[in-house]
Design an enzyme around this catalytic site. Structure first.
Site, PDB file in Angstrom:
ATOM      1  N   GLU A 174      -2.120 -13.635  25.572  1.00  0.00           N
ATOM      2  CA  GLU A 174      -0.976 -13.075  24.853  1.00  0.00           C
ATOM      3  C   GLU A 174       0.356 -13.380  25.548  1.00  0.00           C
ATOM      4  O   GLU A 174       1.121 -12.480  25.912  1.00  0.00           O
ATOM      5  CB  GLU A 174      -1.144 -11.564  24.658  1.00  0.00           C
ATOM      6  CG  GLU A 174      -2.313 -11.207  23.753  1.00  0.00           C
ATOM      7  CD  GLU A 174      -2.488  -9.711  23.560  1.00  0.00           C
ATOM      8  OE1 GLU A 174      -3.175  -9.324  22.606  1.00  0.00           O
ATOM      9  OE2 GLU A 174      -1.946  -8.923  24.371  1.00  0.00           O
ATOM     10  N   GLU A 192      -8.661 -11.370  18.795  1.00  0.00           N
ATOM     11  CA  GLU A 192      -8.737  -9.942  19.090  1.00  0.00           C
ATOM     12  C   GLU A 192      -8.316  -9.132  17.877  1.00  0.00           C
ATOM     13  O   GLU A 192      -7.294  -9.426  17.255  1.00  0.00           O
ATOM     14  CB  GLU A 192      -7.808  -9.553  20.254  1.00  0.00           C
ATOM     15  CG  GLU A 192      -8.209 -10.021  21.622  1.00  0.00           C
ATOM     16  CD  GLU A 192      -7.255  -9.495  22.689  1.00  0.00           C
ATOM     17  OE1 GLU A 192      -6.675  -8.398  22.479  1.00  0.00           O
ATOM     18  OE2 GLU A 192      -7.081 -10.173  23.703  1.00  0.00           O
TER      19      GLU A 192
END
Length: 682
Positions: free
Chosen positions: A161, A317
């Protein structure tokens, strides 16, 4: 790094799997060895075929600088391979070890207000720190050398991320890298001074080392400088990814990815980033406070597919139920996890992954849901996880993987424009770019019209309708692209505060909206933003029918230059002035709407756009019922019918269908039970 309209993604297969990727983050370093074997048995039960490993393992893999311990990871990867589970192997550079910060304190991130961040959490060091870059290179090379030929390896997962929580830093290394970046962009100080308009407020620079970072100052910092620093920061973080990717490529042929956050990490220009990954991957978590959060989930999936230029992508995710970091972490209702997952699959994903496999007992995310929750295998969540795994395997067998999602409509999306519009001192704090995009998207979502997102400079010719709800910044190339699109027969709709500045956040000579004036057949003489809670009445006619809209936030003083007014202001700052216009341009048409309309008014306006462009909507179905198609190269269609309502819905298909999993499906009407998903093969 700039968006390249010519870019085409490669055709690497998704992680070398012949099925939908299913699994999640696996953090076995948090558990004793005997749990690992139990995990693999339960993964088989759930249908898991891929796990992400090593994301947070730097301190365990390299307990002190230059000394590596791979024994535990060797054992783990061997166990997973023996169990038939493939690995998405991460570089752990999102969490530098404590020894790194102790030895290299100058690598800490410095916030814009001067606050120096300490360790004790997650997040990379300062992106331009040479010490951080060197340490990342060392751990990445060690992993690539050791595991590039491991039979469990399916894909490389660089970092985690990027941009969350660290996207920019104002440390000394970043300042030095910023000045180098500026030299490369502008070549001369004269070019920089002109681009930034430094003659305003006496900011002219005569030496490169006079240029600061745009840290907090006495009042508003030069907006062109702020915009460039956001570009620089995105590029600086991207260089971190590219360094690790290129090291991996020296040793391995497996695809390399990193997990984007398309909607929820606004600081990275993912049009540019997508050009550097082998496979586009994304993370998305529902906003629990939003009772219709399935709409933003769909928007995020459509945006991710668009970043991938229509190629299948991976959801790396999402959550099985509640998360841990929102104000109120609402649990998902029964069947909601499957709806979320299948809606993402419907919109182009070929991988459905979660954070995480086994719920953590300690740490900041111990209350985050997981595939295997604290309640264990005798729980609703685990049963739903197993059911979803079986369903994804069935869809794989039917050939869903590799199919694409057709769309006749595009919404313009440009991170640079969003950055620029979000800076200080704009005409109205209520002119929110993301709000306008979401409202237009929501209407199309309710109408079962699938959309792509498009960069303003990319080829738009395949779309019947292009919407520009918030295009504050348009380059000259984008302006010409929109004119060419309409001239060739396209239909364009532009909302207020669009086409205002160029790439330097500079108003062009000749007016407030020069970039779109010609195609719209008008010019904006003055912005007329409204007070908080103030409304204007708008009288519609012509293509919009006889009626009245209510507008808020914004109005314009419009001077017509060929456009036809199809709505006028009844009151407000410009009574009798044009409010909505339509202009025939070449073979196409361009619409302009100069106020914020909502609800039924926006529905009516968008309906007129459909009619003008020849777009087919399905307004006969409930608003919260999704219809999305995936299509193979041979023309095989999979229609996903996703019912977010509490009532069953009867759907009439356009072709003779068969329900996947039900050979006796009716040919005229399909019943989709409340809260469930039906996939129709046509």
């Amino acid at each position: 790094m700039r968006f390249d309209p010519r870019f085409q993604p490669n055709d690497l297969g998704l992680v070398s799997l012949d099925t939908i990727a299913y699994g999640g983050d696996y953090n076995p370093e948090q558990w004793p060895r005997e749990i690992w074997e139990e995990d693999i048995t339960l993964m088989h039960q759930a249908g898991v075929n891929l796990v992400s490993v090593g994301i947070w393992s730097w301190a365990k893999l390299e307990p002190c600088e230059g000394e590596f311990d791979f024994e535990w990871l060797d054992q783990l990867l061997d166990l997973l391979h023996e169990g038939g589970i493939r690995v998405d192997l991460a570089t752990p550079t999102a969490a530098p070890p404590a020894w790194f910060y102790k030895k290299y304190p100058q690598a800490r991130v410095v916030h814009r207000d001067g606050t120096v961040m300490t360790n004790g959490s997650r997040g990379m060091a300062a992106p331009s720190s040479p010490d951080y870059l060197r340490a990342c290179a060392n751990i990445t090379r060690a992993l690539a050398e050791r595991y590039s030929n491991h039979p469990a390896l399916a894909m490389w997962h660089v970092h985690n991320e990027y941009g969350a929580p660290v996207s920019d830093s104002y440390d000394e290394a970043s300042r030095d890298a910023w000045r180098i970046w500026l030299r490369e962009r502008y070549d001369t100080l004269d070019g920089l001074n002109e681009a930034w308009g430094t003659s305003f407020w006496g900011q002219t620079y005569y030496e490169w080392d006079e240029i600061p970072t745009p840290a907090v100052s006495a009042t508003v910092t030069n907006p062109a400088m702020r915009l460039d620093y956001t570009r620089f920061s995105s590029d600086a973080v991207l260089r971190c990814f590219i360094q690790e990717r290129d090291i991996i490529k020296e040793y391995s042929t497996a695809p390399v990815t990193t997990n984007f956050m398309a909607l929820n990490c606004p600081s990275m220009d993912l049009w540019a980033w997508a050009q550097e990954v082998d496979v586009v991957s994304n993370d998305y978590y529902l906003e629990a406070a939003d009772p219709r959060n399935q709409i933003k989930l769909s928007l995020d999936a459509d945006l991710t597919r668009s970043i991938a230029r229509g190629k299948p992508w991976i959801l790396l995710e999402h959550s099985t139920s509640g998360v841990n970091w929102q104000d109120r972490n609402v649990a998902k209702k029964p069947l909601e996890m499957a709806r979320n997952s299948l809606a993402t699959l419907a919109r182009g994903a070929d991988g459905i992954m979660f954070f995480q496999w086994r719920a953590a007992r300690f740490g900041a995310e111990k209350f985050h849901s997981a595939m295997l929750p604290h309640a264990g295998t005798d729980s609703r969540i685990f049963r739903e996880v197993c059911d979803l795994g079986a369903r994804l395997a069935e869809l794989s067998e039917q050939g869903v993987t590799g199919t694409t999602v057709p769309a006749d409509v595009a919404i313009l999306w440009d991170w640079e424009s969003l950055w620029a519009q979000g800076l200080e001192w704009r005409p109205s704090i209520d002119a929110n770019a993301r709000e306008r995009i979401l409202e237009f998207y929501t209407q199309l979502w309710e109408d079962k019209v699938t959309i792509d997102f498009a960069h303003p400079e990319q080829d738009l010719s395949r779309y019947k309708l292009v919407l520009a709800p918030a295009s504050y910044l348009l380059t000259d190339a984008a302006s010409e692209n929109l004119k060419s699109y309409v001239a060739a027969g396209g239909v364009l709709a532009v909302s207020y505060f669009s086409g205002i500045v160029n790439e330097n956040d500079t108003v062009r000579h000749g007016g407030l909206s020069v970039a779109v004036d010609e195609v719209l057949g008008l010019r904006i003489e003055e912005f007329l933003p409204l007070r908080e809670h103030e409304t204007v009445s708008i009288s519609t006619t012509g293509a919009l029918g006889e009626g009245q809209y209510t507008g808020t936030v914004w109005a314009d003083d419009i001077v017509l230059n060929g456009a036809e007014p199809v709505a006028t202001y009844v009151d407000g700052p410009k009574p009798d002035g044009a409010a909505i216009t339509r202009n025939e341009f070449g073979q196409g048409s361009a619409w302009y709407i100069s106020s914020r309309v909502m609800g039924g008014d926006l529905r009516n306006f968008v309906g007129a756009l459909y009619e003008d462009a020849g777009v087919t909507a399905r307004r006969d179905l409930p608003a919260d019922f999704e219809v999305v198609e995936r299509v193979s190269e041979s023309g095989q269609r999979f229609t996903f019918l996703i019912n977010h309502t509490v009532e069953q819905v009867d759907y009439t298909p356009r072709r003779s269908p068969s329900l996947i999993g039900d050979e006796s499906a009716p040919s005229s009407s399909i019943t989709v039970p409340a809260a469930e998903v039906v996939v129709v093969q046509e």
